[in-house]
Every structure is written in C-alpha cells, then in structure tokens.
Design a protein around this motif. Structure first.
Motif, PDB file in Angstrom:
ATOM      1  N   VAL A  59      -6.040   2.992   9.521  1.00  0.00           N
ATOM      2  CA  VAL A  59      -6.691   4.254   9.166  1.00  0.00           C
ATOM      3  C   VAL A  59      -7.212   4.906  10.438  1.00  0.00           C
ATOM      4  CG1 VAL A  59      -8.610   5.298   7.891  1.00  0.00           C
ATOM      5  CG2 VAL A  59      -7.298   3.428   6.873  1.00  0.00           C
ATOM      6  N   SER A  63     -10.665   0.599  11.214  1.00  0.00           N
ATOM      7  CA  SER A  63     -10.383   0.238   9.820  1.00  0.00           C
ATOM      8  C   SER A  63      -8.894   0.300   9.514  1.00  0.00           C
ATOM      9  CB  SER A  63     -11.156   1.155   8.863  1.00  0.00           C
ATOM     10  OG  SER A  63     -10.758   2.489   9.038  1.00  0.00           O
ATOM     11  N   HIS A  64      -8.526  -0.403   8.453  1.00  0.00           N
ATOM     12  CA  HIS A  64      -7.149  -0.374   7.952  1.00  0.00           C
ATOM     13  C   HIS A  64      -7.163  -0.654   6.451  1.00  0.00           C
ATOM     14  CE1 HIS A  64      -7.653  -4.717   8.750  1.00  0.00           C
ATOM     15  NE2 HIS A  64      -6.799  -4.887   7.760  1.00  0.00           N
ATOM     16  N   THR A  65      -6.106  -0.227   5.786  1.00  0.00           N
ATOM     17  CA  THR A  65      -5.982  -0.497   4.361  1.00  0.00           C
ATOM     18  C   THR A  65      -5.022  -1.655   4.150  1.00  0.00           C
ATOM     19  OG1 THR A  65      -4.155   1.048   4.025  1.00  0.00           O
ATOM     20  CG2 THR A  65      -6.386   1.911   3.718  1.00  0.00           C
ATOM     21  N   THR A  85      -9.924  -1.229   1.738  1.00  0.00           N
ATOM     22  CA  THR A  85     -10.029  -0.849   3.138  1.00  0.00           C
ATOM     23  C   THR A  85     -10.950  -1.828   3.854  1.00  0.00           C
ATOM     24  OG1 THR A  85      -9.725   1.478   2.578  1.00  0.00           O
ATOM     25  CG2 THR A  85     -10.703   0.993   4.718  1.00  0.00           C
ATOM     26  N   ARG A  87     -13.231  -2.349   7.102  1.00  0.00           N
ATOM     27  CA  ARG A  87     -13.928  -1.573   8.120  1.00  0.00           C
ATOM     28  C   ARG A  87     -14.697  -2.512   9.028  1.00  0.00           C
ATOM     29  NH1 ARG A  87     -14.546   1.494   3.541  1.00  0.00           N
ATOM     30  NH2 ARG A  87     -13.609   3.542   3.671  1.00  0.00           N
TER      31      ARG A  87
END
Length: 94
Positions: A59, A63-65, A85, A87
């Motif tokens: 993201v 962060s990433h999903t 997600t 974070r």
C-alpha cells in the motif's frame, strides 16, 4: 501465517496453520514483482479439493494488504476468506 524460504522450493513460501497441520503455499508470481502471489491445492477436511491463493500487495512504505482466496472449481471462481492490512507501528522513543 509465516513467510519462509525453504531449501526444496525456489523463492518464498507461505505457511498456514490449519486443522490438517501446516500447509505450504509456494510463490507463484514472478520473483521481485508485486503483488506477490502464493498458492496451492489442498484437500479440505470434507474431502473436497480446493485451491488457495494469497495475494500480498504493498500500500505504501509502512503497510501492505493480504487477501486469502479459495476456489472450489480449479480457479475459475474465487471467494475471499481473509482480507486485511498490515501496518507498521511507530516505535516509541526511549
């Protein structure tokens, strides 16, 4: 869920704890490209075959999903199992 590099698999694998034990899903997307996709075929406790895939998408820098999907028809249709997600949290100053 854990990411691991195993000797018998090229690239990363995603390990999932399940009622059947630890399941291992190999990276199926090209190395060093996003999103990173892991996947594998399993037999459910019901005895039915299923295909899982986990899609990891950045993201931003903190962060990433992760979206886990399942298909019961060989990958023609997918249902979302988990979608969340990650974070990074700020580290408190000491």
């Amino acid at each position: 869920m854990w990411l691991a590099r195993l000797e018998h698999v090229e690239g990363w694998v995603q390990l999932f704890e399940s009622p059947a034990g630890i399941r291992e899903f190999a990276q199926i997307s090209p190395a060093d490209e996003f999103p990173v996709v892991f996947g594998g075929d399993v037999i459910l406790r019901s005895g039915d075959p299923a295909r899982f895939r986990l899609i990891v998408t950045p993201v931003d820098s903190a962060s990433h999903t992760r979206r886990l999907e399942m298909s019961r028809d060989g990958g023609a249709n997918w249902s979302v199992i988990l979608d969340y997600t990650y974070r990074r949290v700020a580290t408190p100053a000491i």
